[in-house]
Design a protein around this motif. Structure first.
Motif, PDB file in Angstrom:
ATOM      1  N   GLU A 221       0.831  -1.204   0.000  1.00  0.00           N
ATOM      2  CA  GLU A 221       0.000   0.000   0.000  1.00  0.00           C
ATOM      3  C   GLU A 221       0.868   1.257   0.000  1.00  0.00           C
ATOM      4  OE1 GLU A 221      -4.159  -1.284   2.162  1.00  0.00           O
ATOM      5  OE2 GLU A 221      -2.594  -0.376   3.392  1.00  0.00           O
ATOM      6  N   ALA A 222       1.934   1.243   0.805  1.00  0.00           N
ATOM      7  CA  ALA A 222       2.821   2.409   0.858  1.00  0.00           C
ATOM      8  C   ALA A 222       3.503   2.643  -0.484  1.00  0.00           C
ATOM      9  CB  ALA A 222       3.865   2.218   1.962  1.00  0.00           C
ATOM     10  N   LEU A 223       3.926   1.581  -1.131  1.00  0.00           N
ATOM     11  CA  LEU A 223       4.589   1.708  -2.431  1.00  0.00           C
ATOM     12  C   LEU A 223       3.614   2.215  -3.494  1.00  0.00           C
ATOM     13  CD1 LEU A 223       6.703  -1.548  -2.230  1.00  0.00           C
ATOM     14  CD2 LEU A 223       7.628   0.765  -2.404  1.00  0.00           C
ATOM     15  N   ILE A 224       2.361   1.770  -3.438  1.00  0.00           N
ATOM     16  CA  ILE A 224       1.353   2.301  -4.365  1.00  0.00           C
ATOM     17  C   ILE A 224       1.196   3.800  -4.149  1.00  0.00           C
ATOM     18  CG2 ILE A 224      -1.111   2.322  -4.925  1.00  0.00           C
ATOM     19  CD1 ILE A 224      -1.135  -0.694  -4.343  1.00  0.00           C
ATOM     20  N   ALA A 225       1.136   4.215  -2.875  1.00  0.00           N
ATOM     21  CA  ALA A 225       0.974   5.644  -2.566  1.00  0.00           C
ATOM     22  C   ALA A 225       2.113   6.467  -3.133  1.00  0.00           C
ATOM     23  CB  ALA A 225       0.881   5.841  -1.055  1.00  0.00           C
ATOM     24  N   LEU A 226       3.298   5.869  -3.213  1.00  0.00           N
ATOM     25  CA  LEU A 226       4.471   6.579  -3.727  1.00  0.00           C
ATOM     26  C   LEU A 226       4.633   6.425  -5.234  1.00  0.00           C
ATOM     27  CD1 LEU A 226       6.996   5.673  -0.902  1.00  0.00           C
ATOM     28  CD2 LEU A 226       5.901   7.878  -1.282  1.00  0.00           C
ATOM     29  N   GLY A 227       3.722   5.684  -5.873  1.00  0.00           N
ATOM     30  CA  GLY A 227       3.812   5.491  -7.309  1.00  0.00           C
ATOM     31  C   GLY A 227       4.830   4.450  -7.725  1.00  0.00           C
ATOM     32  N   ARG A 228       5.319   3.664  -6.800  1.00  0.00           N
ATOM     33  CA  ARG A 228       6.314   2.623  -7.103  1.00  0.00           C
ATOM     34  C   ARG A 228       5.563   1.305  -7.287  1.00  0.00           C
ATOM     35  NH1 ARG A 228      10.632   3.978  -2.420  1.00  0.00           N
ATOM     36  NH2 ARG A 228      11.438   1.899  -3.004  1.00  0.00           N
ATOM     37  N   ASN A 229       4.835   1.246  -8.363  1.00  0.00           N
ATOM     38  CA  ASN A 229       3.837   0.186  -8.517  1.00  0.00           C
ATOM     39  C   ASN A 229       4.427  -1.186  -8.824  1.00  0.00           C
ATOM     40  OD1 ASN A 229       1.387   1.861  -8.196  1.00  0.00           O
ATOM     41  ND2 ASN A 229       2.228   2.917  -9.975  1.00  0.00           N
ATOM     42  N   ALA A 230       5.538  -1.231  -9.532  1.00  0.00           N
ATOM     43  CA  ALA A 230       6.161  -2.525  -9.800  1.00  0.00           C
ATOM     44  C   ALA A 230       6.643  -3.162  -8.501  1.00  0.00           C
ATOM     45  CB  ALA A 230       7.313  -2.364 -10.785  1.00  0.00           C
ATOM     46  N   GLU A 231       7.239  -2.359  -7.622  1.00  0.00           N
ATOM     47  CA  GLU A 231       7.666  -2.868  -6.317  1.00  0.00           C
ATOM     48  C   GLU A 231       6.452  -3.261  -5.480  1.00  0.00           C
ATOM     49  OE1 GLU A 231      11.028  -0.501  -4.456  1.00  0.00           O
ATOM     50  OE2 GLU A 231      10.432   0.809  -6.114  1.00  0.00           O
ATOM     51  N   ALA A 232       5.378  -2.485  -5.609  1.00  0.00           N
ATOM     52  CA  ALA A 232       4.153  -2.804  -4.875  1.00  0.00           C
ATOM     53  C   ALA A 232       3.611  -4.158  -5.298  1.00  0.00           C
ATOM     54  CB  ALA A 232       3.106  -1.723  -5.109  1.00  0.00           C
ATOM     55  N   GLU A 233       3.635  -4.425  -6.606  1.00  0.00           N
ATOM     56  CA  GLU A 233       3.166  -5.723  -7.089  1.00  0.00           C
ATOM     57  C   GLU A 233       3.951  -6.855  -6.427  1.00  0.00           C
ATOM     58  OE1 GLU A 233       2.751  -8.454 -11.137  1.00  0.00           O
ATOM     59  OE2 GLU A 233       3.668  -6.463 -11.266  1.00  0.00           O
ATOM     60  N   ALA A 234       5.271  -6.702  -6.367  1.00  0.00           N
ATOM     61  CA  ALA A 234       6.101  -7.756  -5.769  1.00  0.00           C
ATOM     62  C   ALA A 234       5.756  -7.951  -4.296  1.00  0.00           C
ATOM     63  CB  ALA A 234       7.578  -7.394  -5.927  1.00  0.00           C
ATOM     64  N   ALA A 235       5.575  -6.857  -3.570  1.00  0.00           N
ATOM     65  CA  ALA A 235       5.245  -6.959  -2.143  1.00  0.00           C
ATOM     66  C   ALA A 235       3.895  -7.637  -1.947  1.00  0.00           C
ATOM     67  CB  ALA A 235       5.242  -5.575  -1.512  1.00  0.00           C
ATOM     68  N   LEU A 236       2.926  -7.296  -2.774  1.00  0.00           N
ATOM     69  CA  LEU A 236       1.583  -7.857  -2.611  1.00  0.00           C
ATOM     70  C   LEU A 236       1.528  -9.322  -3.024  1.00  0.00           C
ATOM     71  CD1 LEU A 236      -0.231  -4.645  -3.745  1.00  0.00           C
ATOM     72  CD2 LEU A 236      -0.369  -5.669  -1.471  1.00  0.00           C
ATOM     73  N   ARG A 237       2.306  -9.696  -4.007  1.00  0.00           N
ATOM     74  CA  ARG A 237       2.369 -11.121  -4.359  1.00  0.00           C
ATOM     75  C   ARG A 237       3.020 -11.907  -3.214  1.00  0.00           C
ATOM     76  NH1 ARG A 237       0.263 -12.075  -9.078  1.00  0.00           N
ATOM     77  NH2 ARG A 237       0.396 -10.548 -10.794  1.00  0.00           N
ATOM     78  N   ARG A 238       3.986 -11.296  -2.566  1.00  0.00           N
ATOM     79  CA  ARG A 238       4.581 -11.935  -1.393  1.00  0.00           C
ATOM     80  C   ARG A 238       3.539 -12.057  -0.274  1.00  0.00           C
ATOM     81  NH1 ARG A 238       7.311 -15.680   1.022  1.00  0.00           N
ATOM     82  NH2 ARG A 238       8.567 -15.003   2.819  1.00  0.00           N
ATOM     83  N   ALA A 239       2.713 -11.038  -0.106  1.00  0.00           N
ATOM     84  CA  ALA A 239       1.658 -11.091   0.901  1.00  0.00           C
ATOM     85  C   ALA A 239       0.708 -12.253   0.636  1.00  0.00           C
ATOM     86  CB  ALA A 239       0.880  -9.767   0.919  1.00  0.00           C
ATOM     87  N   ILE A 240       0.387 -12.473  -0.623  1.00  0.00           N
ATOM     88  CA  ILE A 240      -0.526 -13.561  -0.998  1.00  0.00           C
ATOM     89  C   ILE A 240       0.118 -14.921  -0.758  1.00  0.00           C
ATOM     90  CG2 ILE A 240      -1.715 -14.607  -2.968  1.00  0.00           C
ATOM     91  CD1 ILE A 240      -2.101 -11.665  -3.989  1.00  0.00           C
ATOM     92  N   GLU A 241       1.418 -15.009  -1.004  1.00  0.00           N
ATOM     93  CA  GLU A 241       2.128 -16.257  -0.683  1.00  0.00           C
ATOM     94  C   GLU A 241       2.033 -16.568   0.803  1.00  0.00           C
ATOM     95  OE1 GLU A 241       6.164 -15.962  -1.897  1.00  0.00           O
ATOM     96  OE2 GLU A 241       5.699 -15.651  -4.028  1.00  0.00           O
ATOM     97  N   LEU A 242       2.196 -15.527   1.617  1.00  0.00           N
ATOM     98  CA  LEU A 242       2.178 -15.712   3.068  1.00  0.00           C
ATOM     99  C   LEU A 242       0.771 -15.920   3.610  1.00  0.00           C
ATOM    100  CD1 LEU A 242       4.777 -12.927   3.923  1.00  0.00           C
ATOM    101  CD2 LEU A 242       5.122 -15.386   4.199  1.00  0.00           C
ATOM    102  N   ASP A 243      -0.211 -15.324   2.975  1.00  0.00           N
ATOM    103  CA  ASP A 243      -1.604 -15.436   3.430  1.00  0.00           C
ATOM    104  C   ASP A 243      -2.506 -15.574   2.210  1.00  0.00           C
ATOM    105  OD1 ASP A 243      -4.011 -15.391   4.673  1.00  0.00           O
ATOM    106  OD2 ASP A 243      -3.825 -13.384   5.530  1.00  0.00           O
ATOM    107  N   PRO A 244      -2.642 -16.783   1.680  1.00  0.00           N
ATOM    108  CA  PRO A 244      -3.420 -16.983   0.444  1.00  0.00           C
ATOM    109  C   PRO A 244      -4.891 -16.611   0.578  1.00  0.00           C
ATOM    110  CG  PRO A 244      -2.030 -18.888   0.925  1.00  0.00           C
ATOM    111  CD  PRO A 244      -2.010 -18.031   2.148  1.00  0.00           C
ATOM    112  N   ARG A 245      -5.406 -16.496   1.818  1.00  0.00           N
ATOM    113  CA  ARG A 245      -6.825 -16.181   1.998  1.00  0.00           C
ATOM    114  C   ARG A 245      -7.078 -14.692   2.209  1.00  0.00           C
ATOM    115  NH1 ARG A 245      -9.550 -20.344   6.116  1.00  0.00           N
ATOM    116  NH2 ARG A 245     -11.360 -19.139   5.421  1.00  0.00           N
TER     117      ARG A 245
END
Length: 691
Positions: free
Chosen positions: A170-194
């Protein structure tokens, strides 16, 4: 530490008495099974009974279950009870409960309340979950840089957790660093698939990356994971519309389902408004934005959208007034700063725009449009080095935007970096399918400044071939032909510029007059000089030359080729000198200290005594020691011509030297050393000026 399932995050539960914790775990498992079997009422009853025995942890579990079944009022009551009961618990327990309440408050409350609760939680215990809650609250409070710092601390504070990566995304999206945000959020989904929240935020990042189909898939996955999560439906609607405007009906249906489920979620209402606005339904859009602000009066994106709606209606002054009020109410909102800056640019008030855009780019460093607007404001303020730096940032963030790169090439040339500017422009014109005149016209301008008239002519002709109405290319072509002494072609090019845009008449007539002067045609030179003057272009050097030419002709003499060549060379040298003085004067206000130091030396070299007042100001007032030293040395280089600066220099030398404090930092020690260098420069300049 146990875990409960939440509608959008997995929240770590608190340690407590072993028996109570075991019974609560059993109740959670039973309720989860009941919910999977389609018995939500029984699931709620199971956890209601368990909560009465388990205390704060039990009511957290009940609140989460109420969220899952869509009973948000009941969820709020359960979280309130959990918060109340946690007041008597140990600090770590209270911190975890507050962190859970923060996430719900962001869904159904205000950013102000969420931020206050998050700070309380972190003060009690700085854990991955409390820091993640704080980071998410900071994002909603428009503090993207602060949110990223907090999220990074959350990630580093303990074992990997989905919610810490969500906060970071969310913080990376706010800063416009969307490619990094995608990586962080995919990691979040790996850690919590639900995690439905992680999927919905991934959809937002993918949308920002220009991948609407992928965003739709992520949004739909969020709604599958939690059919009561309004934000999942809202982002799905926005993504559907981004993929195909013809799918507006499906898009609004998805978003309105989100609003039905989460009527008090400002993010959902914002999405509804945006979809209505895309379809031209401005009243419905405004209604949704107002509902967002009813839920959270400090929700900047909704207020921004209302201001934009006023602009779309043509109420520019009303919109600007509301934007100023919003900036006062929400001074930390970079989006509001960006909007006001953009409105000021569109009004042509570049001086006012600069402050807003500088603050906007600090808060939105990943927004290429913000950097481009800042570059435009610097450009019109003739701060070419700063403009080049801003456009360079815009190009780095949006390398596919040829318009940004085209302007960067020109601005680099104006900042006296011709080779670098030419390289940028050649990238543009070598792009497959490029068919715009602008880059070719800018190449023509740079070649002209590099004293390559033939290359300049070729570039300007290419620009006019692409767009016959490009008046700047016609004007530039006139100057290029003039420098090659092809005066008839130059006159034709100038006349073409006037035909394209009569507002160029002053400059064009002045050029035509010079052409006739060097063709030794004083009558036409006089006629077009008068036309230029009438059109607002006054040229004392032209007037002097025409008068001399008229006298020579009247005396039966013709000015020789040698004299004409000398005058033309003088003209070009004077034009170059004036351009460099203007560039140096503008560079005095540059943000880069090295640029300001260079400007001080350039002004002393080019303007001589006329630069003394500016150099005195720089010597005394610049915040950077190196700039003050450069200005002082520049004054010394002028010798007696800078005598006006003597009282100022003597006054500075009477001031006490800078002394570093006892507990000096490295910066303090550096300043003390530079102050010594500054004082030596002052003494040396004083000696050189006095002789």
């Amino acid at each position: 530490m146990k875990k409960l399932f939440a509608p959008f995050v997995a929240i770590a539960l608190l340690t407590g008495p072993a028996l109570a914790q075991s019974k609560l775990d059993q109740a959670i498992a039973k309720a989860d099974e009941q919910l999977r079997k389609g018995k939500p009422e029984e699931a709620v009853k199971t956890l209601t009974k368990a909560a009465e025995q388990a205390g704060a942890e039990g009511y957290v579990a009940l609140g989460q279950m109420q969220e899952r079944v869509g009973n948000l009022d009941e969820a709020a009551a359960a979280y309130g009870k959990a918060k109340s009961l946690a007041a008597s618990e140990d600090p770590p327990t209270r911190a975890e409960v507050l962190a859970t309440v923060v996430h719900f408050t962001l869904r159904r409350g205000t950013a102000k309340d969420a931020l206050a609760l998050a700070h309380q939680a972190v003060q009690l215990a700085a854990t991955p979950t409390t820091l993640a809650a704080l980071a998410r609250a900071q994002v909603r409070s428009e503090d993207g840089p602060g949110a990223l710092q907090t999220a990074d601390k959350a990630v580093a504070a303990g074992a990997p957790r989905g919610i810490t990566q969500v906060a970071r995304g969310e913080a990376l999206i706010a800063l416009g660093r969307n490619a990094e945000a995608e990586a962080a959020l995919r990691r979040a989904i790996e850690l919590d698939p639900r995690s439905a929240l992680a999927q919905s935020r991934l959809a937002r990042a993918l949308l920002a990356l220009g991948r609407p189909a992928d965003a739709v898939a992520a949004g739909r996955r969020a709604t599958e994971l939690d059919e009561k999560f309004g934000e999942g439906f809202a982002i799905t609607g926005v993504a559907i519309l981004a993929g195909n405007l013809k799918d507006w009906g499906d898009a609004i249906a998805q978003a309105q389902q989100g609003a039905f489920l989460d009527p008090k979620d400002p993010i959902v209402q914002l999405a509804v408004g945006k979809i209505f606005e895309t379809n031209g339904q401005l009243e419905q859009a405004a209604g949704a934005y107002r509902r967002a602000l009813e839920a959270d009066p400090d929700f900047a994106p909704a207020r921004l959208a209302l201001i934009q709606a006023e602009l779309n209606r043509g109420n520019r002054e009303a919109a600007l007034a509301e934007a100023r009020k919003a900036a006062a109410d929400m001074p930390t909102s970079p989006e509001i700063q960006l909007l006001i800056g953009e409105m000021a640019v569109r009004k042509g008030d570049y001086a006012e725009a600069l402050g807003f855009l500088e603050r906007a780019t600090q808060g939105l460093p990943g927004n290429p449009d913000g950097w481009a607007l800042l570059g435009r404001a610097y450009h019109f303020a003739r701060r070419y080095d700063d403009a080049a730096a801003a456009y360079q940032k815009a190009v780095e963030l949006a390398p596919q935007n040829l318009g940004y790169r085209t302007t960067l090439g020109l601005v680099l040339g104006q900042a006296e970096e011709n080779e670098a500017g030419l390289a940028q422009l050649q990238k543009v014109v070598n792009t497959p399918g490029y068919k715009e005149a602008a880059a070719w016209a800018n190449i023509g301008w740079i070649y002209r400044n590099m004293d390559k008239p033939q290359e300049s002519i070729a570039a300007y002709r290419k620009a006019l071939e692409i767009d016959p109405k490009e008046e700047q290319a016609a004007l530039g072509l006139g100057w290029a032909y003039y420098y090659t002494k092809d005066y008839d072609q130059a006159i034709a090019a100038y006349n073409r510029a006037i035909q394209i845009n009569p507002e160029t008449a002053g400059v064009a007539y002045d050029g035509i007059a010079w052409c006739y002067a060097f063709k030794r045609d004083p009558a036409n030179a006089r006629a077009f000089m008068d036309k230029a003057l009438k059109a607002g272009a006054s040229d004392t050097r032209l007037k002097d030359y025409v008068e001399r030419l008229e006298k020579a002709v009247a005396a039966g003499q013709l000015m020789g080729e040698e004299e004409a060549a000398r005058v033309q060379a003088d003209q070009r040298r004077e034009a170059e000198r004036a351009r460099r003085i203007e560039t140096a004067n503008n560079a005095v206000r540059a943000r880069n200290p090295a640029t300001r130091s260079r400007a001080a030396r350039e002004l002393a070299s080019l303007a001589g005594p006329d630069a003394v007042d500016v150099l005195i100001y720089m010597m005394q007032a610049d915040k950077d020691y190196d700039v003050r030293i450069a200005a002082t040395q520049a004054l010394g280089s002028l010798g007696g011509a800078a005598r006006k600066a003597v009282p100022n220099i003597e006054g500075l030398l009477r001031q006490a030297p800078y002394e570093a404090p006892i507990n000096a930092t490295k910066e303090d020690m550096d300043n003390m050393m530079k102050d010594g260098d500054y004082r030596r420069a002052l003494r040396d300049a004083l000696q050189r000026i006095k002789g």
